[in-house]
Design a protein around this motif. Structure first.
Motif, PDB file in Angstrom:
ATOM      1  N   UNK A   8       3.264 -12.636   6.462  1.00 40.02           N
ATOM      2  CA  UNK A   8       3.383 -12.648   5.006  1.00 40.02           C
ATOM      3  C   UNK A   8       1.768 -12.690   4.303  1.00 40.02           C
ATOM      4  N   UNK A   9       0.821 -13.526   5.066  1.00 39.53           N
ATOM      5  CA  UNK A   9      -0.580 -13.682   4.538  1.00 39.53           C
ATOM      6  C   UNK A   9      -0.880 -12.124   4.287  1.00 39.53           C
ATOM      7  N   UNK A  10      -0.777 -11.235   5.403  1.00 38.89           N
ATOM      8  CA  UNK A  10      -1.630 -10.108   5.619  1.00 38.89           C
ATOM      9  C   UNK A  10      -1.065  -9.254   4.641  1.00 38.89           C
ATOM     10  N   UNK A  11       0.390  -9.205   4.250  1.00 36.93           N
ATOM     11  CA  UNK A  11       1.208  -8.479   3.400  1.00 36.93           C
ATOM     12  C   UNK A  11       0.477  -8.701   2.058  1.00 36.93           C
ATOM     13  N   UNK A 263       2.617 -12.024  -3.814  1.00 38.61           N
ATOM     14  CA  UNK A 263       2.642 -10.636  -3.027  1.00 38.61           C
ATOM     15  C   UNK A 263       3.602  -9.844  -4.060  1.00 38.61           C
ATOM     16  N   UNK A 264       4.708 -10.251  -4.673  1.00 39.10           N
ATOM     17  CA  UNK A 264       5.380  -9.538  -5.557  1.00 39.10           C
ATOM     18  C   UNK A 264       4.781  -9.015  -7.039  1.00 39.10           C
ATOM     19  N   UNK A 265       4.081  -9.918  -7.550  1.00 41.68           N
ATOM     20  CA  UNK A 265       3.256  -9.562  -8.493  1.00 41.68           C
ATOM     21  C   UNK A 265       2.080  -8.570  -8.285  1.00 41.68           C
ATOM     22  N   UNK A 266       1.269  -8.791  -7.255  1.00 42.10           N
ATOM     23  CA  UNK A 266       0.254  -7.950  -7.013  1.00 42.10           C
ATOM     24  C   UNK A 266       0.705  -6.659  -6.603  1.00 42.10           C
TER      25      UNK A 266
END
Length: 287
Positions: A8-11, A263-266
């Motif tokens: 999750x962090x990498x994504x 992640x969703x926003x970026x």
């Protein structure tokens, strides 16, 4: 023990980082520097990224940037500092970030509540970044946070990029990869910069590039046709996993819900930027 879903962090990093790095592929910063008298566009990357460290020497930049030829850097530094001070370069860089993001994202996105939310989340993540042994991150962390949300997000993306990057260099040195070998093994994954772009931007000759590949072949990392061997794939996976471990703190601090939302926003922002031409189509690849 991590509290986040696997990778999750990498994504999250992979979609936040383009919001920073778009500036390197746009003419805006070079144009800002030209207004200040520095018309050599090749010097811009070194001036912009090193400016938080003050009047950095060529040796310091070679050490902290890692994968550029020292000869290339020394052609521009310290001479560029006699034309543009680090302080002026930082102001120019922020103006360029503003114009680039407005162009590739659009004014509606810039002014949106989602932009403000993403900036808040990314800045919260940076609260857990650490300075020791991370010189590029530490220098950038001393800069003020811009007021405008899109520039605050760009600043936070910069901090997260340099924090991960400093940690990644630790893994490369530990794996006994020199700059050309690190680049060549990454290119072989298909996720790294293409050979064309490396030779254009990193200052290595075709002969040096081939010699680095040969060292990797001798080591069993690359096959005769420059594909990763099984050992090479394991090495690259180890490097990414170890980088994840060294870079876990910001995302653990943000938490699973915050990481998922950032992640969703970026992802939406970086997708829009790519669709609007923020990056060259041939930037990545094995050839």
């Amino acid at each position: 023990m991590t509290t986040l879903p696997e990778l999750a962090a990498r994504r999250c990093y992979s979609v936040v980082n383009p919001l920073h790095s778009a500036i390197y592929f746009a003419p805006d910063f070079g144009q800002e520097l030209a207004k200040l008298g520095l018309e050599d566009s090749a010097a811009g990357y070194f001036v912009g990224r090193a400016a938080p460290m003050g009047r950095a020497t060529a040796g310091t930049i070679t050490a902290t940037f890692f994968n550029f030829s020292h000869d290339l850097i020394a052609r521009h530094i310290p001479a560029a500092w006699d034309v543009v001070s680090p302080e002026a370069a930082l102001e120019a860089r922020l103006r360029a970030a503003d114009s680039v993001l407005r162009r590739v994202l659009g004014e509606d996105v810039i002014a949106s509540k989602e932009m403000a939310e993403a900036a808040e989340l990314a800045l919260r993540a940076t609260e857990a970044c650490s300075r020791p042994a991370r010189p590029l991150y530490a220098a950038h962390a001393d800069l003020p946070v811009p007021d405008a949300p899109h520039l605050a997000l760009w600043h936070a993306a910069t901090l997260l990029r340099e924090h991960r990057g400093d940690g990644h260099l630790m893994t490369l040195v530990s794996a006994e990869l020199d700059p050309v070998e690190a680049l060549a093994s990454h290119t072989a994954t298909g996720q790294g910069m293409s050979t064309k772009w490396i030779l254009r931007t990193r200052g290595w000759s075709a002969e040096q590039w081939e010699a680095g590949r040969q060292r990797l072949r001798d080591r069993g990392v690359l096959t005769a046709d420059n594909e990763l061997t099984e050992a090479g794939e394991q090495l690259r996976q180890h490097l990414e996993n170890e980088t994840d471990r060294l870079d876990a703190a910001p995302y653990e601090h943000l938490g699973a819900e915050g990481v998922a939302r950032l992640t969703e926003l970026a992802t939406a922002f970086s997708t829009t930027a790519r669709e609007n031409g923020a990056f060259p189509s041939d930037l990545r690849g094995k050839s």
